[in-house]
Design a protein around this motif. Structure first.
Motif, short mmCIF file in Angstrom:
data_model
loop_
_atom_site.label_atom_id
_atom_site.label_comp_id
_atom_site.label_asym_id
_atom_site.label_seq_id
_atom_site.Cartn_x
_atom_site.Cartn_y
_atom_site.Cartn_z
N TYR A 80 0.83 -1.21 0.00
CA TYR A 80 0.00 0.00 0.00
C TYR A 80 0.86 1.26 0.00
O TYR A 80 0.49 2.29 -0.58
N THR A 81 2.01 1.20 0.66
CA THR A 81 2.95 2.33 0.61
C THR A 81 3.41 2.56 -0.82
O THR A 81 3.48 3.71 -1.29
N ALA A 93 -9.55 -1.65 3.03
CA ALA A 93 -8.94 -2.90 2.57
C ALA A 93 -7.75 -3.28 3.44
O ALA A 93 -7.55 -4.46 3.77
N LEU A 94 -6.97 -2.28 3.84
CA LEU A 94 -5.80 -2.56 4.67
C LEU A 94 -6.20 -2.91 6.09
O LEU A 94 -5.70 -3.87 6.68
N ILE A 108 -7.98 -7.66 -2.54
CA ILE A 108 -7.62 -6.29 -2.91
C ILE A 108 -6.11 -6.08 -2.86
O ILE A 108 -5.55 -5.37 -3.71
N ALA A 109 -5.44 -6.68 -1.89
CA ALA A 109 -3.98 -6.54 -1.80
C ALA A 109 -3.31 -7.00 -3.10
O ALA A 109 -2.38 -6.37 -3.60
N VAL A 110 -3.81 -8.10 -3.65
CA VAL A 110 -3.25 -8.62 -4.91
C VAL A 110 -3.55 -7.67 -6.06
O VAL A 110 -2.69 -7.42 -6.92
N LYS A 111 -4.74 -7.09 -6.07
CA LYS A 111 -5.11 -6.16 -7.14
C LYS A 111 -4.27 -4.88 -7.06
O LYS A 111 -3.89 -4.31 -8.09
N VAL A 130 6.98 -2.83 -6.02
CA VAL A 130 6.82 -3.22 -4.61
C VAL A 130 8.14 -3.72 -4.05
O VAL A 130 8.53 -3.38 -2.93
N ILE A 131 8.84 -4.53 -4.83
CA ILE A 131 10.14 -5.03 -4.36
C ILE A 131 11.13 -3.88 -4.19
O ILE A 131 11.87 -3.83 -3.20
#
Length: 773
Positions: free
Chosen positions: A458-459, A506-507, A514-517, A527-528
């Protein structure tokens, strides 16, 4: 004639006396000359080196533990209470201030009783100075001559001591080297062992007790034989009155005080913070090897009396250990009851056989080419074994196989708390019991981190311009190019496919779909890259399930990343040693001052994430922090649970302290039997909650527990000002294509750019323009 006989006998007596004196002189000279062993010179005595325990200190210089061959700590004469010195002199050497190292009255007693009458139980009559020599140099064996040789040696060296050192120095040297009960050397170690206080804090009764043990350290051990020790204490007080070091009234008053010890043993497996002490031991040995190599020194952890200053807070550590023990004892019962008779450590034959093959005895018997049946027969022999129990370590009757199953059933844990602005570790619990489970779950173990990875996703989204009020559908999607993988949720989200959540909702509810989307929208590589900025160095799988925490990280790595949420987007690297001093107070190592690291993400993102994770505590998966434990602290946080309930996690964030707890079984194949027990909110969260409750009750920590997060800017609050959930309208439900299957888009940048045009993107552009101006 009688006169002649008397003259002959008198002559013979004189000759015998002269011969005796001559022999005695020759004997004395032979010892002095070193024929019975070399004597230390005055120069040697000026440079006395005694093995001294290194001490481990917390942030306030409170004693955490020691590393030693002989348990000895040095204390200065100025720190010795007067009544302690008086008790020593009155009991061990009443003429100490009058002689020069040898008390000749005592010497005559020793000569006649010990040498002529061979009465070794008569007492040595040695002065404190002579006893000091014995403490430092010990005694050697010389057959029938052992006693006279050693006594003469001690007399000669004692006089040399007295010519070099003051009486005060000799008292200090003596009390720093004399052996007390339980193989403890020196008054400081004895004071810490039996009364859990510094020597300077001893009262009259405690001083007299410790001095009393010197006559027979085991026989007068105050822990093992309190009544006998108290009687001996009273004898010491009587001697102090006899030699006018205290009056009768004070003696009687002290006699009436019951002897109470506060025992504190410092050894490898017991005491406060054992996992932390072992972590420091390994770290310091490496540091000293490096220092010795580069500086041509020879520092030794076990002999050189080093002072190792750490960041730990001993009170926080005790609160953490209490919280862990209170919760894990209760959770273990839930865990076992939920499985009942079908527990995997009882019924899973493949798991049990795998563990059997790891046993040292199995490997030994296998090398001897015994059959499997013969090996199993050996492992099933009934005997007694000591096993861990939450009640107390118990002696069980069973086989080696029973012992294996007993150990296999226990849940383990890790807990760490640190200061986010500096990375200073304040509490560190590596497991449930160091004696039986030495594996360190804080810095060594790596486990899947579950939903605690979602804040990184999310960040990344916020940093890439996705608005916090962007809505995502909770519906499940099967990704056909990912082996038909279908991320799922629990509860109502599975059936209500028309429900949409904002990022905050969602968080806080930890919605997997939702996290996957969100991961798909920002991209796995982004993200990495964000995780790397936040200090994560472990391998991160380049797969969609990364959003659900399939990465395996250590607790120190994970909590280090989370420091950024309480530190304006900057990461603080966890550390635990501040400096190391030698026995003279010279600093030989000091932790480097870490320069401010580049921002892992913007302060706007940091404030946004904190507000979103506050919802986790106030209304989301960690609500029980408020509802069950009644905590009113300003808190943000995130729960985590891995697949098949193998790992439970909880991260608690306050403005001045970040806390992380993990719970699971050391064998990855054993998980919780159901999510109700295994979810992070039930398995891991209570340790943090119980820890904070204790801190809240301690005014010393008000600056931490009552700290408040910075109020976000108006723009940030406006960006969050939306309904956290909404359902598709009738027409949208009627005409919108319900896509249940599709490919996971891991490469397209088009979808990622679509989310960057909203209010948050505008704020970032505006901020950039202001900086350019």
């Amino acid at each position: 004639m009688k006169f002649t006989i008397k003259s002959v006998w008198l002559k013979r007596l004189m000759q015998a006396s002269l011969t005796g004196l001559l022999l005695l002189g020759l004997f004395w000279f032979s010892v002095y000359a070193g024929l019975w062993g070399k004597l230390p010179t005055k120069d040697d005595l000026k440079d006395i080196k005694q093995a001294e325990a290194s001490v481990l200190l917390d942030a306030e210089s409170e004693l955490l533990g020691k590393y030693f061959i002989f348990d000895r700590q040095i204390v200065q004469y100025e720190d010795l209470p007067k009544h302690l010195v008086d008790a020593l002199v009155a009991t061990e050497d009443s003429r100490f201030y009058e002689h020069g190292g040898v008390d000749y009255t005592s010497l005559l007693r020793v000569f006649f009783k010990s040498i002529l009458m061979q009465d070794n139980s008569s007492g040595g009559g040695s002065t404190i100075s002579q006893q000091l020599v014995k403490n430092i140099y010990g005694r050697e064996r010389h057959g029938w001559f052992s006693m006279p040789v050693n006594k003469v040696k001690e007399m000669i060296i004692a006089k040399r001591f007295e010519s070099i050192y003051s009486k005060q120095d000799i008292i200090a040297l003596y009390l720093n080297t004399v052996p007390f009960s339980e193989n403890v050397f020196g008054i400081e170690s004895a004071s810490q062992r039996f009364f859990s206080k510094k020597t300077s804090e001893l009262n009259l009764s405690e001083s007299a007790t410790l001095i009393g043990t010197l006559k027979a350290p085991h026989g007068y051990n105050p822990r093992l034989f309190p009544e006998r020790s108290q009687l001996r204490r009273d004898v010491v007080l009587q001697q102090m009155e006899k030699y006018e070091y205290l009056d009768e009234a004070l003696k009687k008053e002290t006699n009436e005080i019951p002897l109470e010890t506060k025992y504190q043993k410092f050894n490898y497996t017991e005491g406060v913070a054992p996992y932390f002490r072992e972590k420091i031991r390994l770290e310091v040995k490496t540091l000293l090897d490096s220092l010795n190599t580069s500086n041509d020194t020879s520092y030794d952890l076990y002999e050189d009396g080093l002072k190792i200053h750490t960041t730990l807070d001993i009170n926080m550590q005790r609160y953490a250990e209490n919280a862990m023990q209170q919760h894990m004892k209760k959770l273990q019962k839930q865990f076992e009851n939920a499985y009942g008779k079908n527990a995997p450590w009882l019924k899973n034959n493949a798991l049990i056989e795998n563990q059997i093959k790891k046993l040292a005895l199995y490997k030994t018997l296998k090398k001897q080419k015994l059959s499997d049946k013969a090996i199993m027969d050996s492992l099933n022999v009934i005997s007694k074994f000591t096993g861990f129990s939450w009640e107390e370590n118990e002696v069980f009757e069973g086989s080696i196989l029973d012992s294996l199953k007993h150990t296999l059933k226990f849940l383990n844990t890790g807990f760490v708390a640190l200061e986010p602005q500096t990375g200073a570790i304040k509490a560190y619990v590596g497991g449930i019991d160091f004696e039986h489970f030495k594996y360190d779950h804080v810095s060594v173990a790596k486990r899947q981190v579950g939903s605690t990875f979602k804040p990184i996703v999310y960040t990344t989204a916020l940093e890439n311009g996705i608005e916090p009020c962007t809505y995502y559908s909770v519906k499940e999607v099967t990704y056909t190019n990912q082996k038909n993988w279908t991320p799922t949720n629990g509860g109502k989200e599975e059936t209500d496919r028309h429900l949409n959540y904002s990022l905050e909702k969602a968080l806080s509810e930890s919605v997997n779909t939702i996290a996957v989307k969100v991961l798909e929208d920002v991209g796995i590589n982004a993200v990495i890259a964000q995780a790397r900025k936040m200090g994560i160095t472990s391998d991160l799988p380049e797969v969609p399930s990364l959003a659900l925490g399939t990465a395996e990280l250590s607790m120190l790595e994970l909590i280090g990343a989370y420091t950024s949420f309480a530190n304006e987007g900057k990461v603080s690297k966890p550390f635990y040693i501040t400096k190391i001093e030698d026995k003279f107070g010279k600093v030989i190592y000091e932790s480097e001052t870490v320069e401010a690291l580049p921002e892992a993400f913007s302060k706007d993102t940091q404030q946004m994430m904190v507000e979103m994770m506050k919802s986790t505590i106030n209304s989301g998966t960690a609500l029980r922090m408020r509802s069950q434990y009644g905590l009113k602290n300003d808190l943000a946080g995130k729960t985590g649970t891995t697949q098949n309930n193998k790992d439970g996690w909880f991260l608690g964030i306050s403005p001045k302290l970040v806390m992380l707890s993990w719970v699971g079984n050391d064998d990855h194949r054993i998980g919780f039997s159901n999510t109700g027990i295994g979810q992070g909110a039930n398995s891991a969260l209570p340790i943090v909650a119980l820890f904070l409750k204790q801190m809240n009750g301690d005014q010393k920590f008000n600056t931490i527990t009552k700290a408040k997060f910075e109020t976000p800017s108006e723009d940030i609050l406006n960006a969050l000002a939306c309904e956290t959930e909404k359902r598709d309208g009738f027409l949208k439900r009627l005409f919108k294509k319900d896509q249940k299957e599709r490919e996971f888009d891991a490469t397209s940048e088009e979808n990622k750019e679509k989310k960057k045009k909203g209010l948050f993107g505008f704020l970032k552009k505006k901020d950039k323009q202001e900086k350019n101006n």
